[in-house]
Design an enzyme around this catalytic site. Structure first.
Site, PDB file in Angstrom:
ATOM      1  N   SER A 188     131.336  14.528  49.369  1.00 10.70           N
ATOM      2  CA  SER A 188     131.387  13.473  50.373  1.00 10.70           C
ATOM      3  C   SER A 188     130.008  13.108  50.890  1.00 10.70           C
ATOM      4  CB  SER A 188     132.297  13.887  51.533  1.00 10.70           C
ATOM      5  OG  SER A 188     131.850  15.078  52.146  1.00 10.70           O
ATOM      6  N   GLY A 266     129.642   8.333  47.050  1.00 10.72           N
ATOM      7  CA  GLY A 266     128.185   8.474  47.087  1.00 10.72           C
ATOM      8  C   GLY A 266     127.545   7.414  46.224  1.00 10.72           C
ATOM      9  N   SER A 267     126.369   7.716  45.722  1.00 14.91           N
ATOM     10  CA  SER A 267     125.622   6.713  44.970  1.00 14.91           C
ATOM     11  C   SER A 267     126.159   6.552  43.556  1.00 14.91           C
ATOM     12  CB  SER A 267     124.139   7.100  44.907  1.00 14.91           C
ATOM     13  OG  SER A 267     123.927   8.136  43.971  1.00 14.91           O
ATOM     14  N   THR A 268     125.957   5.372  43.014  1.00 12.96           N
ATOM     15  CA  THR A 268     126.371   5.089  41.641  1.00 12.96           C
ATOM     16  C   THR A 268     125.643   5.999  40.657  1.00 12.96           C
ATOM     17  OG1 THR A 268     126.775   2.781  42.248  1.00 12.96           O
ATOM     18  CG2 THR A 268     126.520   3.272  39.900  1.00 12.96           C
ATOM     19  N   GLU A 294     134.113   6.376  44.608  1.00 14.38           N
ATOM     20  CA  GLU A 294     133.716   5.138  45.277  1.00 14.38           C
ATOM     21  C   GLU A 294     132.221   5.241  45.458  1.00 14.38           C
ATOM     22  OE1 GLU A 294     132.133   2.959  48.039  1.00 14.38           O
ATOM     23  OE2 GLU A 294     133.361   4.215  49.355  1.00 14.38           O
ATOM     24  N   CYS A 328     129.134   1.610  52.934  1.00 11.55           N
ATOM     25  CA  CYS A 328     129.299   1.120  51.563  1.00 11.55           C
ATOM     26  C   CYS A 328     129.642  -0.365  51.560  1.00 11.55           C
ATOM     27  CB  CYS A 328     130.415   1.897  50.859  1.00 11.55           C
ATOM     28  SG  CYS A 328     130.229   3.687  50.916  1.00 11.55           S
ATOM     29  N   GLU A 425     121.028  -2.064  45.810  1.00 10.48           N
ATOM     30  CA  GLU A 425     121.537  -1.497  47.063  1.00 10.48           C
ATOM     31  C   GLU A 425     120.396  -0.820  47.815  1.00 10.48           C
ATOM     32  OE1 GLU A 425     125.395   1.039  48.408  1.00 10.48           O
ATOM     33  OE2 GLU A 425     124.166   1.926  46.831  1.00 10.48           O
TER      34      GLU A 425
END
Length: 544
Positions: A188, A266-268, A294, A328, A425
């Site tokens: 998370s 978290g991040s892609t 996500e 996000c 982002e």
């Protein structure tokens, strides 16, 4: 053994946020809790198999808005602690997975009531101090949304379990919704306390056991959530809390043959790396792990020439700058038609000039600090990049880390539709604007769709119904949560299930039954009441 019955849980309702207005009892209680927690420096252990585990190494949990103020010394785990957590999850799995669903559900329903009541100020204060959220942002996150997840997820569970196949006369077809075989690894982020609670507890509600690795920058709120769940009666080993570096904890968890699933926000880039690791290890797992994530977003507000400028301006300020843009779903790119730009520009500058920034314990502040030094550097560099490229800084652009990691709400205007700040982002209080020719609406729809690789949230503002329909069709995959005449943030559990696709994740929709279905492995059972006793079918008989 529980007494038999077909049980119906309480109908879920969304927890209403409290106002914390001057003179209210909740305001006084929270201010006292903030004072008490600020004065403490606690030790936070790992929690494995229900036991507090200290390690030989710790890290400091600090206030982003007062970066030298230490709230806690947090135990830092290693691969050996991950293995302990996996072992504890395995040991707890048999009893927990076989516990009647209503007994599992009652634990999380009790947790919801504890959070809505006596634990409310504790989770709010922890989130405000460690994650630099204002009281409004903490209340809707750490309390209301977390309560909503626990209440609504029980309702979603019953809907899934009620989905049963057809049974013709003489047979009974049943669908059993088994927990996954192994443990779920929940990872998370810092920005929402409720995400940590949801990523760990949703698989647990469905009968799974969990190894939970929260962001180090949200260690305090994660700790209190864990304590709350223990107070609600969660059995030992169902959720195991392990702090540590992402690579250290993640590599150990993903190397286990018992990995059954990943629940990630978290991040892609991090999610892509985890997926690649699972792919390399695929032959070593007992099952194909469920991967739910996500990830990032480059969320847009698209304004049609018919839009209401006042509504647009409010959506911009709230959507881009609440919680310092660290959502996000936060608006980070804005497309405005030339006919409305002079009015909207003036109102944005006017509104942003009234925003107060500082210590979130001062309830007059609309914004706090960004989460840490790395985030601060990212935003400072982006602002300098915009200046160097000749983009216009309409408002903001100031940064100051002398006391806390403060970045002013910043609006940038560029005439380059491919400018990096419209594509990448940043996850901070920076909004980049592109003004388009009001006669080129359809071309702008294509531009919005193709500029960034993400597909999380987006908003269109228009009073022209045909324009709204055009946007909905042209931007079909540009946003998994699409808003019409509203800011692109603020999804509510049970009302707007949340998630996006493309580079924004697997779109398994937190806050809906579609997320819960990922944490079970169905088994079909067919029972025949009168079994055949002769293998011969009628067609085998000879013609007369």
């Amino acid at each position: 053994m529980s007494a038999p019955g077909i049980f119906k849980p309480p109908h879920p309702v969304n927890e209403p946020p409290k106002s914390y207005a001057p003179g209210s009892p909740e305001r006084a209680e929270l201010k006292e809790r903030l004072r008490r927690m600020e004065s403490e420096r606690i030790r936070i252990p790992l929690v494995i198999g229900g036991k507090d585990v200290e390690t030989g190494e710790t890290f400091e949990a600090v206030m982003p808005h007062r970066r030298t103020h230490v709230l806690a010394d947090v135990a830092k785990g290693g691969p050996e602690h991950v293995q302990q957590a996996i072992d504890a999850a395995r040991e707890a799995h048999a009893d927990w997975s076989r516990m009647p669903w209503h007994e599992r559900a009652s634990i999380f329903l009790r947790a919801a009531e504890l959070l809505a009541g006596p634990w409310r100020s504790t989770l709010n204060a922890a989130t405000m101090l460690n994650q630099s959220k204002t009281i409004h942002q903490a209340e809707i996150d750490a309390v209301c949304e977390m309560v909503d997840f626990w209440r609504y997820n029980v309702e979603f569970l019953t809907r899934i379990y009620a989905e049963q196949p057809y049974s013709p006369t003489g047979t009974w077809n049943r669908m059993e919704y088994r927990p996954l075989e192994g443990f779920v690894f929940a990872v998370s982020p810092f920005n929402f306390t409720c995400i940590g609670g949801n990523l760990s507890s949703t698989p647990a509600l469905m009968g799974n056991t969990v190894v939970w690795k929260p962001a180090s920058t949200a260690a305090v709120s994660a700790y209190y959530l864990m304590r709350l769940l223990q107070a609600a009666g969660l059995p030992d080993g169902v959720i195991n809390l392990v702090y540590g570096s992402g690579a250290t904890i993640g590599d150990a968890a993903l190397a286990s043959p018992e990995l059954a699933g990943i629940h990630f926000t978290g991040s892609t880039a991090v999610f892509n790396g985890m997926w690649e690791t699972v792919g390399r290890n695929i032959g070593s797992y007992r099952n194909y792990p469920r991967i739910v994530g996500e990830t990032g977003g480059k969320d847009f507000i698209l304004v049609h020439p018919s839009a209401d400028p006042d509504a647009v301006t409010t959506a911009i300020v709230r959507g881009a700058f609440e919680y310092q843009g660290q959502k996000c779903s936060a608006a980070s790119r804005l497309y405005v038609p030339s006919n409305l730009w002079p009015t909207i520009r003036e109102r944005i500058v006017e509104d942003v000039s009234t925003i107060k920034i500082g210590d979130v314990s001062d309830f007059e502040n609309f914004m706090g600090a960004v989460i840490d030094a790395a985030a601060f550097r990212t935003h400072a560099q982006a602002i300098e990049e915009a200046r160097a490229a000749g983009a216009e800084i309409l408002t903001g652009g100031e940064v100051d880390d002398s006391e806390g990691y403060f970045v002013s709400p910043t609006v940038i205007a560029t005439d380059d539709p491919g400018f990096r700040l419209l594509r990448d982002e940043l996850f901070g209080p920076i909004l980049t604007t592109y003004v388009y020719d009001e006669r080129r609406w359809e071309d702008t729809l294509e531009l919005v769709d193709e500029t960034a690789p993400y597909g999380l949230t987006g908003a269109v503002f228009a009073t022209d119904r045909q324009a709204i329909e055009q946007a909905e069709n042209a931007l079909l995959y540009a946003a998994g949560n699409f808003y019409v005449n509203d800011k692109p943030t603020g999804a509510v559990v049970g009302q707007q299930p949340f998630g996006g696709s493309r580079a924004s994740g697997t779109n398994d929709k937190a806050g809906s039954m579609w997320n819960l279905i990922r944490w079970v492995s169905p088994r079909t059972v067919k029972e025949t009441f009168l079994s055949p006793t002769d293998y011969r079918y009628p067609y085998l008989a000879p013609d007369e």
